[in-house]
Every structure is written in structure tokens, then in C-alpha cells.
Design an enzyme around this catalytic site. Sequence first.
Site, PDB file in Angstrom:
ATOM      1  N   SER A  64       1.025  -1.228   0.017  1.00 25.71           N
ATOM      2  CA  SER A  64       0.056  -0.003   0.097  1.00 25.71           C
ATOM      3  C   SER A  64       0.880   1.183  -0.113  1.00 25.71           C
ATOM      4  O   SER A  64       1.562   1.387   0.967  1.00 25.71           O
ATOM      5  CB  SER A  64      -0.830   0.034   1.269  1.00 25.71           C
ATOM      6  OG  SER A  64      -1.584   1.266   1.388  1.00 25.71           O
TER       7      SER A  64
ATOM      8  N   HIS B 224      -1.099  -1.187  -4.407  1.00 27.45           N
ATOM      9  CA  HIS B 224      -2.275  -1.025  -3.709  1.00 27.45           C
ATOM     10  C   HIS B 224      -2.508   0.509  -3.187  1.00 27.45           C
ATOM     11  O   HIS B 224      -1.676   1.332  -2.812  1.00 27.45           O
ATOM     12  CB  HIS B 224      -2.471  -1.852  -2.553  1.00 27.45           C
ATOM     13  CG  HIS B 224      -3.666  -1.684  -1.703  1.00 27.45           C
ATOM     14  ND1 HIS B 224      -4.739  -2.313  -1.941  1.00 27.45           N
ATOM     15  CD2 HIS B 224      -4.079  -0.779  -0.818  1.00 27.45           C
ATOM     16  CE1 HIS B 224      -5.817  -2.125  -1.171  1.00 27.45           C
ATOM     17  NE2 HIS B 224      -5.463  -1.190  -0.426  1.00 27.45           N
TER      18      HIS B 224
ATOM     19  N   ASP C 238      -4.834   3.755  -2.021  1.00 28.69           N
ATOM     20  CA  ASP C 238      -5.897   3.729  -0.968  1.00 28.69           C
ATOM     21  C   ASP C 238      -6.479   5.331  -1.114  1.00 28.69           C
ATOM     22  O   ASP C 238      -5.736   6.475  -0.770  1.00 28.69           O
ATOM     23  CB  ASP C 238      -5.386   3.872   0.441  1.00 28.69           C
ATOM     24  CG  ASP C 238      -5.125   2.194   0.658  1.00 28.69           C
ATOM     25  OD1 ASP C 238      -6.218   1.442   0.694  1.00 28.69           O
ATOM     26  OD2 ASP C 238      -4.087   2.054   0.998  1.00 28.69           O
TER      27      ASP C 238
ATOM     28  N   MET D 247      -9.012   8.140  -0.023  1.00 26.54           N
ATOM     29  CA  MET D 247     -10.028   8.446   1.234  1.00 26.54           C
ATOM     30  C   MET D 247     -10.587   9.902   1.193  1.00 26.54           C
ATOM     31  O   MET D 247      -9.774  10.878   0.610  1.00 26.54           O
ATOM     32  CB  MET D 247      -9.151   8.623   2.663  1.00 26.54           C
ATOM     33  CG  MET D 247      -8.602   7.053   2.564  1.00 26.54           C
ATOM     34  SD  MET D 247      -7.510   7.226   4.291  1.00 26.54           S
ATOM     35  CE  MET D 247      -6.724   5.473   4.211  1.00 26.54           C
TER      36      MET D 247
ATOM     37  N   HIS E 110      -8.474   1.024  -4.145  1.00 34.78           N
ATOM     38  CA  HIS E 110      -9.265   1.011  -2.989  1.00 34.78           C
ATOM     39  C   HIS E 110     -10.010   2.048  -2.668  1.00 34.78           C
ATOM     40  O   HIS E 110      -9.437   3.343  -1.929  1.00 34.78           O
ATOM     41  CB  HIS E 110      -8.569   0.346  -1.952  1.00 34.78           C
ATOM     42  CG  HIS E 110      -9.198   0.034  -0.850  1.00 34.78           C
ATOM     43  ND1 HIS E 110      -8.936  -0.285   0.690  1.00 34.78           N
ATOM     44  CD2 HIS E 110     -10.655   0.207  -0.292  1.00 34.78           C
ATOM     45  CE1 HIS E 110      -9.621  -0.281   1.551  1.00 34.78           C
ATOM     46  NE2 HIS E 110     -11.001  -0.214   1.197  1.00 34.78           N
TER      47      HIS E 110
ATOM     48  N   MET F 118     -12.272   4.452  -0.635  1.00 41.46           N
ATOM     49  CA  MET F 118     -12.907   4.586   0.578  1.00 41.46           C
ATOM     50  C   MET F 118     -13.565   5.686   0.611  1.00 41.46           C
ATOM     51  O   MET F 118     -13.141   6.970   1.369  1.00 41.46           O
ATOM     52  CB  MET F 118     -11.828   4.481   2.002  1.00 41.46           C
ATOM     53  CG  MET F 118     -11.274   3.176   2.131  1.00 41.46           C
ATOM     54  SD  MET F 118      -9.983   3.072   3.191  1.00 41.46           S
ATOM     55  CE  MET F 118      -8.691   3.227   1.735  1.00 41.46           C
TER      56      MET F 118
ATOM     57  N   MET G 164     -11.239  -5.772   5.127  1.00 42.24           N
ATOM     58  CA  MET G 164     -10.626  -4.812   6.081  1.00 42.24           C
ATOM     59  C   MET G 164     -10.363  -5.523   7.379  1.00 42.24           C
ATOM     60  O   MET G 164     -11.460  -6.077   8.007  1.00 42.24           O
ATOM     61  CB  MET G 164     -11.454  -3.588   6.373  1.00 42.24           C
ATOM     62  CG  MET G 164     -11.767  -2.626   5.036  1.00 42.24           C
ATOM     63  SD  MET G 164     -10.203  -2.229   4.313  1.00 42.24           S
ATOM     64  CE  MET G 164      -9.300  -1.524   5.435  1.00 42.24           C
TER      65      MET G 164
ATOM     66  N   PHE H 192      -6.648   4.563   8.091  1.00 40.56           N
ATOM     67  CA  PHE H 192      -5.439   4.994   8.566  1.00 40.56           C
ATOM     68  C   PHE H 192      -4.588   3.695   8.291  1.00 40.56           C
ATOM     69  O   PHE H 192      -5.052   2.898   8.395  1.00 40.56           O
ATOM     70  CB  PHE H 192      -5.360   5.560   9.944  1.00 40.56           C
ATOM     71  CG  PHE H 192      -5.919   6.562  10.274  1.00 40.56           C
ATOM     72  CD1 PHE H 192      -5.730   7.864  10.331  1.00 40.56           C
ATOM     73  CD2 PHE H 192      -7.370   6.322  10.563  1.00 40.56           C
ATOM     74  CE1 PHE H 192      -6.307   9.010  10.342  1.00 40.56           C
ATOM     75  CE2 PHE H 192      -8.259   7.594  11.006  1.00 40.56           C
ATOM     76  CZ  PHE H 192      -7.878   8.826  10.519  1.00 40.56           C
ATOM     77  N   GLY H 193      -3.244   3.994   7.902  1.00 36.45           N
ATOM     78  CA  GLY H 193      -2.437   2.811   8.037  1.00 36.45           C
ATOM     79  C   GLY H 193      -1.660   2.554   9.286  1.00 36.45           C
ATOM     80  O   GLY H 193      -2.127   3.492  10.190  1.00 36.45           O
ATOM     81  N   GLY H 194      -0.979   1.678   9.430  1.00 37.66           N
ATOM     82  CA  GLY H 194      -0.156   1.265  10.908  1.00 37.66           C
ATOM     83  C   GLY H 194      -1.234   1.044  11.873  1.00 37.66           C
ATOM     84  O   GLY H 194      -0.563   1.218  13.250  1.00 37.66           O
TER      85      GLY H 194
ATOM     86  N   ASP I  57      -6.576  -6.403   4.128  1.00 37.89           N
ATOM     87  CA  ASP I  57      -6.201  -5.176   4.027  1.00 37.89           C
ATOM     88  C   ASP I  57      -6.036  -4.540   5.463  1.00 37.89           C
ATOM     89  O   ASP I  57      -7.224  -4.197   6.003  1.00 37.89           O
ATOM     90  CB  ASP I  57      -7.158  -4.276   3.246  1.00 37.89           C
ATOM     91  CG  ASP I  57      -6.468  -2.935   2.921  1.00 37.89           C
ATOM     92  OD1 ASP I  57      -5.341  -2.599   3.665  1.00 37.89           O
ATOM     93  OD2 ASP I  57      -7.036  -2.085   2.245  1.00 37.89           O
ATOM     94  N   GLY I  58      -5.051  -4.318   6.100  1.00 33.89           N
ATOM     95  CA  GLY I  58      -4.712  -3.696   7.475  1.00 33.89           C
ATOM     96  C   GLY I  58      -4.084  -4.499   8.334  1.00 33.89           C
ATOM     97  O   GLY I  58      -4.549  -5.787   8.781  1.00 33.89           O
ATOM     98  N   GLY I  59      -2.941  -4.012   8.872  1.00 30.78           N
ATOM     99  CA  GLY I  59      -2.198  -4.649  10.199  1.00 30.78           C
ATOM    100  C   GLY I  59      -1.425  -5.965   9.700  1.00 30.78           C
ATOM    101  O   GLY I  59      -1.239  -6.739  10.494  1.00 30.78           O
TER     102      GLY I  59
ATOM    103  N   GLY J  24       1.297  -2.046   4.333  1.00 28.80           N
ATOM    104  CA  GLY J  24       1.839  -0.756   4.000  1.00 28.80           C
ATOM    105  C   GLY J  24       3.080  -0.455   4.916  1.00 28.80           C
ATOM    106  O   GLY J  24       4.020  -0.550   4.282  1.00 28.80           O
TER     107      GLY J  24
HETATM  108  C1  DX5 Z   1      -6.401   1.395   5.517  1.00 26.08           C
HETATM  109  C2  DX5 Z   1      -6.019   1.138   3.906  1.00 26.08           C
HETATM  110  C3  DX5 Z   1      -4.916   0.252   4.012  1.00 26.08           C
HETATM  111  C4  DX5 Z   1      -3.671   0.712   4.551  1.00 26.08           C
HETATM  112  C5  DX5 Z   1      -2.750  -0.557   5.273  1.00 26.08           C
HETATM  113  O1  DX5 Z   1      -7.388   2.289   5.523  1.00 26.08           O
HETATM  114  O2  DX5 Z   1      -6.934   0.597   3.361  1.00 26.08           O
HETATM  115  O3  DX5 Z   1      -4.459  -0.175   2.761  1.00 26.08           O
HETATM  116  O4  DX5 Z   1      -2.893   1.544   3.733  1.00 26.08           O
HETATM  117  O5  DX5 Z   1      -1.687   0.007   5.891  1.00 26.08           O
HETATM  118  P1  DX5 Z   1      -1.140  -0.928   6.891  1.00 26.08           P
HETATM  119  O6  DX5 Z   1      -0.378  -2.317   6.393  1.00 26.08           O
HETATM  120  O7  DX5 Z   1      -0.039  -0.225   7.253  1.00 26.08           O
HETATM  121  O8  DX5 Z   1      -1.968  -1.629   7.952  1.00 26.08           O
HETATM  122 ZN    ZN Z   2      -6.520  -0.332   1.415  1.00 27.39          ZN
END
Ligand code: DX5
Ligand code: ZN
Length: 215
Positions: free
Chosen positions: A7, A32, A34, A36, A65, A67, A136, A142-144, A174-176, A196
Site C-alpha cells: 500500500s 495498492h 488507498d 480516502m 481501494h 474509501m 478490512m 489509516f495505515g499502521g 487489508d490492514g495490520g 503498508g
Molecule cells: C487502511 C488502508 C490500508 C492501509 C494498510 O484504510 O485501506 O490499505 O494502507 O496499511 P497497513 O498495512 O500499514 O495497516
Molecule cells: Zn486499502
Amino acid sequence: MAIIAPSLLASNFLKMEEESKMLNESEADWFHLDIMDGHFVPNISFGPMIVAFFRKATSKPCDVHLMIEHPGNYAQQFKNAGADHLSVHIEACPHLHRNIQQIQSLGMKAGVAINPHTPVASLTDVLHEIDIVCMMSVNPGFGGQHFIPHTMEKIKQLRKMIDERGLKVLIEIDGGVTLENASIIMAAGADVLVAGNTVFNSADPKATIAELKSL
Ligand code: DX5
Ligand code: ZN
């Protein structure tokens, strides 16, 4: 073997060209991206203009993706920007079937993203129409963030639903996603891992991608 989709949200936007080059040289399968809007999710990221730049920087599929609210109003713009896959959130789409048809008629693969609280069963009547489920494993925006453990159960349910019906839909998580949890996510039935921070904040992103790929 997992499909790896780093991502770009976690990349350094001052170095978009270098980050793209790194991904191109790596074993990453998809980019990927994102999107938003500050309405569907509390954060704002970037739009089709930035997707178009990444499109020019790679020949790998661009997995977009959304959002955002009213994704149907923007599908053509993302197609023009070079998106190969377009995922919309089920929670943002009262006429989801129409969104799926629109995406496919524009020549893109259609993905449906579901939030952590949305049951897998809500996909029952569209599963045979779509290419990707973006599940999800954090609350989007948010990432991380940390992987929500209950997602494991949802992956198993969805894998069963897809296999029982003999479908080819890809399960994208997707995520974490981390080097520690990636193998159990795959064992539960995932096909695609979005990552990400695990990729871009590692000392050697290419090696991290290779490690994810080898699971
Ligand atoms: C969150 C995004 C993810 C995000 C993942 O809303 O859809 O794609 O970038 O980031 P990590 O891998 O850091 O959780
Ligand atoms: Zn995503």
C-alpha cells in the site's frame, strides 16, 4: 503463494519515483492505492491524479481501494487514471450491484470491500459477480493499525463460501498485515496481502516483500 500488494499510503510521497522503482524491482504483484474522502472515512489521502502518476511508473496492476462515498461518480475518472481493479465499500453503496456492473463495463476488475463489522454473509448475493473481496482487518482510514483478530474467523467463512460455490474470487486482506501474522492469514484462506507499514517502514522493503511472497 500470496499475491503481494504493497500500500503506497505508507510510502514517501517525496520519492514516488524511487518507491515505484523499488516496487517494480521487487516481487510485489500489485500497487495498492488507498483513496480516502474525509466523509466515508475520517482521513483524506489522494485522488485519481496521483493514481495516474503511479500508473506511469509501473506496468504492475494498480489496485485502487475507494474509501469514498458515491464511488459511482468517480469510477470513470479512476479508469482514466489507469486503475486495473476498483474496489468499493459495501457500506457506501446502497446500489452495490449497479456499482459492480459499472466497474466491469469500464473494463476494470470489480472489488467489494467490507469493514470489520460487516458480516461475510452480506456478500452472498454479489459474490458470483465480483473479482475481489477486500476484507478490512482494521477500521479503514489509516495505515499502521493493529490487525483485528476476529478477521481470521471471517477469512475462513469467506474461503468456505467461495470454495463451496466453486468461485474464483480473490480474498484480499487489508490492514495490520505483518511478517508475524502473514502466514496464519494465508493459512486461513487469503489470496492477497496488502501491506503498508510492514513494507515501507522496514529496513529492506524488497527483502520484506520477498519474505511475504515466500510464505
Ligand atoms: C487502511 C488502508 C490500508 C492501509 C494498510 O484504510 O485501506 O490499505 O494502507 O496499511 P497497513 O498495512 O500499514 O495497516
Ligand atoms: Zn486499502
